[in-house]
Design an enzyme around this catalytic site. Structure first.
Site, PDB file in Angstrom:
ATOM      1  N   ASN A  37       0.833  -1.197   0.000  1.00 46.65           N
ATOM      2  CA  ASN A  37       0.000   0.000   0.000  1.00 46.65           C
ATOM      3  C   ASN A  37       0.870   1.250   0.000  1.00 46.65           C
ATOM      4  O   ASN A  37       1.671   1.399  -0.933  1.00 46.65           O
ATOM      5  CB  ASN A  37      -1.105  -0.021   1.070  1.00 46.65           C
ATOM      6  CG  ASN A  37      -0.661  -0.208   2.489  1.00 46.65           C
ATOM      7  OD1 ASN A  37      -0.073  -1.228   2.855  1.00 46.65           O
ATOM      8  ND2 ASN A  37      -0.964   0.754   3.333  1.00 46.65           N
ATOM      9  N   ASP A  38       0.781   2.156   0.943  1.00 42.47           N
ATOM     10  CA  ASP A  38       1.376   3.486   0.818  1.00 42.47           C
ATOM     11  C   ASP A  38       2.860   3.463   0.429  1.00 42.47           C
ATOM     12  O   ASP A  38       3.647   2.696   1.000  1.00 42.47           O
ATOM     13  CB  ASP A  38       1.292   4.233   2.147  1.00 42.47           C
ATOM     14  CG  ASP A  38      -0.111   4.327   2.695  1.00 42.47           C
ATOM     15  OD1 ASP A  38      -1.038   3.828   2.056  1.00 42.47           O
ATOM     16  OD2 ASP A  38      -0.259   4.906   3.790  1.00 42.47           O
ATOM     17  N   ASP A 160       1.977   8.599  10.346  1.00 44.52           N
ATOM     18  CA  ASP A 160       2.470   8.984   9.019  1.00 44.52           C
ATOM     19  C   ASP A 160       3.373  10.221   9.061  1.00 44.52           C
ATOM     20  O   ASP A 160       3.095  11.239   8.428  1.00 44.52           O
ATOM     21  CB  ASP A 160       1.312   9.238   8.038  1.00 44.52           C
ATOM     22  CG  ASP A 160       0.300   8.118   8.012  1.00 44.52           C
ATOM     23  OD1 ASP A 160       0.689   6.977   8.301  1.00 44.52           O
ATOM     24  OD2 ASP A 160      -0.880   8.382   7.702  1.00 44.52           O
TER      25      ASP A 160
END
Length: 504
Positions: A37-38, A160
């Site tokens: 993912n990210d 994050d």
């Protein structure tokens, strides 16, 4: 006896059949096994581009997030490396979550969130760092976690970290967060040494007040990036962020969680001189964008990639081969008239360039683009002399399994309802006002990215089509001139062995 998480990930990669999947892309970053993912820790280091990313090698059987690692010298040919961050410490035992990179005096600092789940209902998040001088050996800081607790007034949904060097030589960190009243925001910290962090407050928006109080219930992956103006000698501060739970009363924002940006000027804790917020990409799959960090003083374009995926949307055809999701093609960012422009940064020097066999006009009869038929990874750049009332289109695939791009009445409709992943079926977006439409179409087996009006609009999607036959067609209701500027076809290269890394 404790698990050897590095050895287990290596075994999962060695047993993987992902690379043999006809849907596995040739020039997009994809996981060697499991779930991606990210994008994380993007950095240019000694002439090599490093793309780290959220990596779940045991997906879907076990949710445990590492940092995967791929490298490239041309942003097109990517090689897998062993996982760089292993969730094997008390402060990240349930996952090494997203973050970024910053370079200081030859050392790369990979900032990330350590995730700990004492129970299904509880969550602890810790802001941590791993350092490396060669991006082969990675060392977790003995001072982790650097930020062990959220600041007063915020829940434990703080994650994050995005770190950058300020003009005064100190460092700043932007974190996605949630307030105690369950509204989203971004937090700012400052450090003199990348180790000791002091809370400065929330990021605020004097000219865009709707972002200040109740704009979604959580902000993920906020990043303040510096982007040059396309027409003037000026640098803009652009906030990229992913607000969860917003419902703007205007076109777009259709994905489960959108990706937004705001252009302005950062002064202390305020992003000033902002206009409206905008959606960064209008496609079905796009999230968590991040830009590449560089050595201090090193010049170069602002380069970005993002996750071609969405939360809770993992049930895709590629899972038959044990992998899911990719990163987008690398994009160069500029600002023009207050809006972000995205231009693909794709090296075609190793591809086969096509110069003949393409039409100079399209009309009511469908035109087969013969140089692309049967080619499932390519880039095509062309212009169509068409005003807002013209009806014309593109089709990728076959009569029974295809993606249609339909241009009509000043709008673009993308229809993937006949593909092997019809999720969302079709979507319509308003086109930029122009009499000559520039089109850059990038297709890589099961990933498609469309850039219009010299990058003013982008549309990204997964496009699971029949493997063969494969074709590309164009048509128009009335004859329209078309000019192809660049067409390149990509072919598979020999697989490279995964190179090892070391954790200290």
């Amino acid at each position: 006896m404790e698990e050897d998480l590095r050895a287990l990930a290596r075994q999962a990669v060695e047993a993987s059949t992902a690379a043999s999947d006809p849907d596995y892309p040739l020039f997009h970053v994809a996981p060697p096994v499991g779930r991606l993912n990210d994008p994380n820790g993007l950095v240019v280091h000694r002439g090599v581009y490093h793309a780290f990313y959220q990596f779940s090698p045991f997906h879907p059987d076990r949710k445990l997030v590492y940092w995967g690692h791929s490298t490239s010298t041309d942003l097109t040919t990517w090689e897998h490396r062993e996982a760089a961050i292993i969730p094997d410490s008390w402060y990240d035992r349930n996952g090494a979550y997203s973050g970024n990179a910053v370079v200081d005096r030859g050392t790369v600092h990979l900032n990330y969130t350590g995730n700990v789940r004492p129970s299904e209902e509880e969550r602890d998040t810790h802001q941590c760092v791993v350092t490396s001088t060669d991006l082969v050996t990675f060392t977790k800081s003995p001072r982790n976690p650097l930020i062990p607790e959220p600041p007063h007034g915020h829940t434990r949904h703080v994650r994050d970290p995005q770190v950058w060097r300020d003009d005064d030589g100190s460092f700043r960190m932007c974190l996605g967060a949630q307030r105690q009243d369950l509204t989203g925001c971004a937090l700012l910290y400052r450090s003199p040494d990348l180790t000791t962090w002091e809370f400065e407050g929330e990021l605020s928006f004097p000219e865009t007040p709707e972002l200040n109080q109740d704009f979604g219930y959580m902000w993920e992956c906020p990043a303040i990036v510096r982007v040059p103006d396309a027409d003037a000698d000026k640098i803009h501060d652009v906030l990229l962020f992913c607000p969860q739970g917003i419902s703007p009363s205007r076109e777009g924002f259709k994905n489960i969680f959108p990706t937004c940006y705001v252009v302005g000027e950062l002064h202390g804790n305020q992003l000033r001189n902002t206009g409206d917020f905008h959606e960064l990409d209008r496609g079905f799959e796009f999230y968590a964008p991040q830009v590449f960090a560089r050595e201090p003083g090193e010049s170069g374009p602002t380069l970005m990639t993002a996750w071609v995926g969405n939360a809770s949307e993992d049930h895709q055809p590629s899972m038959e081969h044990g992998w899911v999701h990719t990163l987008s093609v690398i994009r160069e960012l500029t600002v023009k008239d207050g809006r972000l422009i995205q231009t693909p940064h794709l090296d075609t020097s190793r591809a086969h360039t096509v110069t003949t066999g393409l039409p100079g006009q399209i009309g009511p009869t469908k035109v087969e683009l013969e140089p692309l038929n049967g080619r499932r990874s390519f880039r095509a750049v062309f212009t169509v002399e068409a005003d807002q009332t013209a009806d014309w289109g593109l089709r990728l695939g076959t009569e029974t399994s295809h993606v249609d791009f339909l241009f009509s009445g000043g709008q673009l409709t993308v229809d993937r309802s006949t593909t092997r992943y019809p999720h969302g079926n079709q979507r319509t977006v308003t086109l930029p006002q122009t009499s000559t439409m520039t089109v850059e179409l990038i297709h890589d087996r099961s990933v498609t990215e469309l850039f219009l009006a010299n990058g003013a609009l982008s549309f990204t999607l997964r496009s699971y089509l029949e493997e063969a036959p494969f074709g590309v067609q164009m048509w128009a209701a009335e004859p329209l001139p078309v000019q192809f500027h660049d067409v390149a076809r990509f072919t598979p290269s020999a697989p490279q062995p995964i190179q090892s890394s070391r954790i200290q």
